[in-house]
Design a protein around this motif. Structure first.
Motif, PDB file in Angstrom:
ATOM      1  N   GLU A  32      -6.495  -7.090  -4.502  1.00 56.47           N
ATOM      2  CA  GLU A  32      -6.227  -5.750  -3.999  1.00 56.47           C
ATOM      3  C   GLU A  32      -7.124  -5.479  -2.803  1.00 56.47           C
ATOM      4  O   GLU A  32      -8.304  -5.799  -2.819  1.00 56.47           O
ATOM      5  CB  GLU A  32      -6.513  -4.739  -5.111  1.00 56.47           C
ATOM      6  N   PHE A  33      -6.523  -4.946  -1.745  1.00 54.36           N
ATOM      7  CA  PHE A  33      -7.261  -4.507  -0.559  1.00 54.36           C
ATOM      8  C   PHE A  33      -6.936  -3.044  -0.347  1.00 54.36           C
ATOM      9  O   PHE A  33      -5.764  -2.681  -0.203  1.00 54.36           O
ATOM     10  CB  PHE A  33      -6.837  -5.286   0.693  1.00 54.36           C
ATOM     11  N   ALA A  34      -7.944  -2.203  -0.332  1.00 52.89           N
ATOM     12  CA  ALA A  34      -7.764  -0.765  -0.078  1.00 52.89           C
ATOM     13  C   ALA A  34      -6.671  -0.176  -0.963  1.00 52.89           C
ATOM     14  O   ALA A  34      -5.875   0.637  -0.533  1.00 52.89           O
ATOM     15  CB  ALA A  34      -7.458  -0.529   1.395  1.00 52.89           C
ATOM     16  N   GLY A  35      -6.613  -0.619  -2.215  1.00 53.71           N
ATOM     17  CA  GLY A  35      -5.627  -0.108  -3.152  1.00 53.71           C
ATOM     18  C   GLY A  35      -4.241  -0.701  -3.023  1.00 53.71           C
ATOM     19  O   GLY A  35      -3.312  -0.280  -3.694  1.00 53.71           O
ATOM     20  N   LEU A  36      -4.071  -1.715  -2.165  1.00 55.40           N
ATOM     21  CA  LEU A  36      -2.770  -2.353  -1.954  1.00 55.40           C
ATOM     22  C   LEU A  36      -2.780  -3.741  -2.574  1.00 55.40           C
ATOM     23  O   LEU A  36      -3.698  -4.524  -2.336  1.00 55.40           O
ATOM     24  CB  LEU A  36      -2.460  -2.466  -0.456  1.00 55.40           C
ATOM     25  N   GLU A  37      -1.747  -4.068  -3.365  1.00 52.01           N
ATOM     26  CA  GLU A  37      -1.670  -5.391  -3.978  1.00 52.01           C
ATOM     27  C   GLU A  37      -1.315  -6.438  -2.937  1.00 52.01           C
ATOM     28  O   GLU A  37      -0.422  -6.242  -2.122  1.00 52.01           O
ATOM     29  CB  GLU A  37      -0.633  -5.414  -5.095  1.00 52.01           C
ATOM     30  N   PHE A  55       1.723  -8.552   1.476  1.00 52.18           N
ATOM     31  CA  PHE A  55       1.763  -7.250   0.821  1.00 52.18           C
ATOM     32  C   PHE A  55       3.226  -6.904   0.557  1.00 52.18           C
ATOM     33  O   PHE A  55       3.921  -6.395   1.436  1.00 52.18           O
ATOM     34  CB  PHE A  55       1.100  -6.193   1.708  1.00 52.18           C
ATOM     35  N   LYS A  56       3.695  -7.228  -0.654  1.00 48.72           N
ATOM     36  CA  LYS A  56       5.111  -7.102  -0.995  1.00 48.72           C
ATOM     37  C   LYS A  56       5.621  -5.661  -0.850  1.00 48.72           C
ATOM     38  O   LYS A  56       6.649  -5.430  -0.216  1.00 48.72           O
ATOM     39  CB  LYS A  56       5.345  -7.604  -2.425  1.00 48.72           C
ATOM     40  N   LYS A  57       4.934  -4.708  -1.447  1.00 48.75           N
ATOM     41  CA  LYS A  57       5.390  -3.308  -1.403  1.00 48.75           C
ATOM     42  C   LYS A  57       5.429  -2.769   0.022  1.00 48.75           C
ATOM     43  O   LYS A  57       6.266  -1.941   0.359  1.00 48.75           O
ATOM     44  CB  LYS A  57       4.507  -2.417  -2.276  1.00 48.75           C
ATOM     45  N   GLU A  58       4.525  -3.244   0.862  1.00 47.78           N
ATOM     46  CA  GLU A  58       4.454  -2.786   2.253  1.00 47.78           C
ATOM     47  C   GLU A  58       5.342  -3.619   3.170  1.00 47.78           C
ATOM     48  O   GLU A  58       5.399  -3.366   4.375  1.00 47.78           O
ATOM     49  CB  GLU A  58       3.002  -2.820   2.740  1.00 47.78           C
ATOM     50  N   LYS A  59       5.983  -4.657   2.615  1.00 47.99           N
ATOM     51  CA  LYS A  59       6.865  -5.546   3.374  1.00 47.99           C
ATOM     52  C   LYS A  59       6.157  -6.104   4.607  1.00 47.99           C
ATOM     53  O   LYS A  59       6.673  -6.073   5.722  1.00 47.99           O
ATOM     54  CB  LYS A  59       8.151  -4.830   3.782  1.00 47.99           C
ATOM     55  N   SER A  60       4.954  -6.633   4.393  1.00 51.48           N
ATOM     56  CA  SER A  60       4.185  -7.160   5.518  1.00 51.48           C
ATOM     57  C   SER A  60       3.367  -8.374   5.096  1.00 51.48           C
ATOM     58  O   SER A  60       2.991  -8.520   3.939  1.00 51.48           O
ATOM     59  CB  SER A  60       3.275  -6.074   6.097  1.00 51.48           C
TER      60      SER A  60
END
Length: 123
Positions: A32-37, A55-60
């Motif tokens: 996790e980075f800054a709350g992002l998986e 970052f799957k949820k952020e599509k990046s």
């Protein structure tokens, strides 16, 4: 995960970097980075041990010098491998959804889908 304390004295007029802790994350693992998986992907070729951060949820995906807009990373360094780099991109990065935004270490962003169609190094 190994932990190392890093820090470096200043040079060329730049201030010294304070000591900080670095944690090694093995490819295939999630963190996790800054709350992002984030999932760490192994993408050797430009240099041995190169990784990308997906970052799957952020599509990046942050790819360093592995993939660029219509280009790929250099492979003229000792221990670099053009074949390994192309294999890494095709097997790891091109397995991501086409709408994944690619953020290279420098230069313009692109997408996985765009590179699959327009990157002459990978056609």
């Amino acid at each position: 995960m190994a932990s190392t304390v890093l820090g470096q004295g200043g040079s060329s007029g730049f201030p010294a970097v304070p000591k900080f802790e670095s944690v090694s994350i093995e490819p295939g693992n999630k963190t996790e980075f800054a709350g992002l998986e984030c999932k760490v992907l192994s993408v050797p070729g430009h240099t041995p041990g190169s990784v990308a951060y997906y970052f799957k949820k952020e599509k990046s995906v942050f790819v360093g010098d592995t993939l660029f807009l219509e280009s790929i990373g250099r492979t003229d360094f000792p221990l670099s491998s053009h074949e390994q780099l192309v294999t890494s991109i095709r097997s790891e990065l091109f397995s991501l959804p086409d709408d994944t935004i690619v953020y290279p270490g420098h230069g313009l962003e692109t997408s996985i889908g765009y590179e699959k169609v327009h990157n002459a190094f990978l056609l």
